[in-house]
Design an enzyme around this catalytic site. Structure first.
Site, PDB file in Angstrom:
ATOM      1  N   TYR A  30       0.824  -1.207   0.000  1.00 33.93           N
ATOM      2  CA  TYR A  30       0.000   0.000   0.000  1.00 33.93           C
ATOM      3  C   TYR A  30       0.864   1.265   0.000  1.00 33.93           C
ATOM      4  O   TYR A  30       0.357   2.360  -0.263  1.00 33.93           O
ATOM      5  CB  TYR A  30      -0.931   0.057   1.220  1.00 33.93           C
ATOM      6  N   HIS A  76       0.518 -11.638   2.218  1.00 35.47           N
ATOM      7  CA  HIS A  76      -0.535 -10.909   1.502  1.00 35.47           C
ATOM      8  C   HIS A  76      -1.247 -11.754   0.446  1.00 35.47           C
ATOM      9  O   HIS A  76      -2.469 -11.730   0.329  1.00 35.47           O
ATOM     10  CB  HIS A  76       0.063  -9.656   0.856  1.00 35.47           C
TER      11      HIS A  76
END
Length: 266
Positions: A39, A97
């Site tokens: 991110y 992730h």
């Protein structure tokens, strides 16, 4: 610290939108923040946590290790860098992730490093994200029962991921539902609007309440104070068994997160 079952998602948030979300959210009472290495906002998240004045020990903090950091000897340094950016010396939860695309890195390589990170005190719990049932089985075989504390995966009324949910529930793996509002698609669902009208709440609140009633954690994302407060108020919405069953009929396999490196979904 037990994970609060409503958190602040920070996917695609940076600069002023991230500031609006986190500072207002923490002010309203949120105590769970979800970020990730990819991110590219960990440093900002850390700064805003500090600025908020909320003590670090009162915030449940999750970050996720990106696929580029899976190779031998890479996971722990990547988490140490995340900690530095976040301005903290521990995570509450560190997740993988996505599974390694096409198994380029064997699962044991990165999961064993993640377990080592926990053993070293870099994170209090470990888990995975976007794993299929077959991959979850493999992960449990590698680390043993009870080691994988969480699975974060896309779940909302239009994509219910029932096989994954059932496996996790059977194996004591807690579930965090991301994109719980399906990028706003649930807001236009007539059934959710009708149920919401009955309770004096929005379709979004009904969707969150439906997930929460199943024991899942939800991490919706918003930058508007009114929406942040409304999401928090979903904790108080009590749906009847009939309403829960009605919402279950909305399953349509409408997946929002499906990158080209995603696994073969269940």
């Amino acid at each position: 610290m037990k994970m609060p079952n409503l958190g602040l998602g920070t996917f695609r948030l940076k600069d002023q939108p991230l500031r609006d979300s986190l500072l207002q959210g923490l002010d309203l009472g949120y105590r769970h923040i979800d970020t990730a290495q990819i991110y590219d906002n960990e440093a900002e998240v850390g700064q805003l946590m500090s600025e908020s004045g909320v003590p670090r020990q009162d915030i449940y903090l999750t970050t996720k290790v990106w696929t580029s950091e899976f190779g031998p000897g890479k996971v722990i340094p990547s988490l140490e860098l995340s900690l530095e950016k976040l301005g903290t010396d521990y995570l509450d939860l560190a997740l993988i992730h996505w599974p390694s695309p096409k198994d380029e890195v064997p699962m044991a390589v990165y999961l064993e490093q993640l377990a080592e990170a926990k053993a070293r005190g870099l994170t209090r719990e470990i888990g995975v994200s976007n794993f299929t049932v077959a991959q979850l089985k493999q992960a449990v075989e590698i680390l043993g029962p009870g080691a994988i504390a969480h699975q974060q995966v896309e779940i909302h009324p239009l994509l219910q991921n029932r096989k994954v949910v059932e496996f996790c529930q059977d194996h004591g793996i807690a579930i965090t539902a991301y994109m719980p509002l399906a990028y706003g698609k649930v807001l236009a669902e007539p059934l959710l609007m009708e149920i919401g009208k009955r309770h004096g709440v929005s379709a979004a609140q009904v969707s969150l309440a439906w997930l929460l009633a199943q024991g899942m954690t939800v991490i919706p994302s918003s930058t508007k104070r009114a929406n942040l407060a409304a999401n928090l108020a979903a904790l108080k919405v009590q749906l009847s068994p009939e309403e829960m069953a009605q919402i279950a009929t909305l399953e349509r396999g409408e997946r929002c997160a499906n990158p080209d490196f995603a696994p073969d979904w269940d």
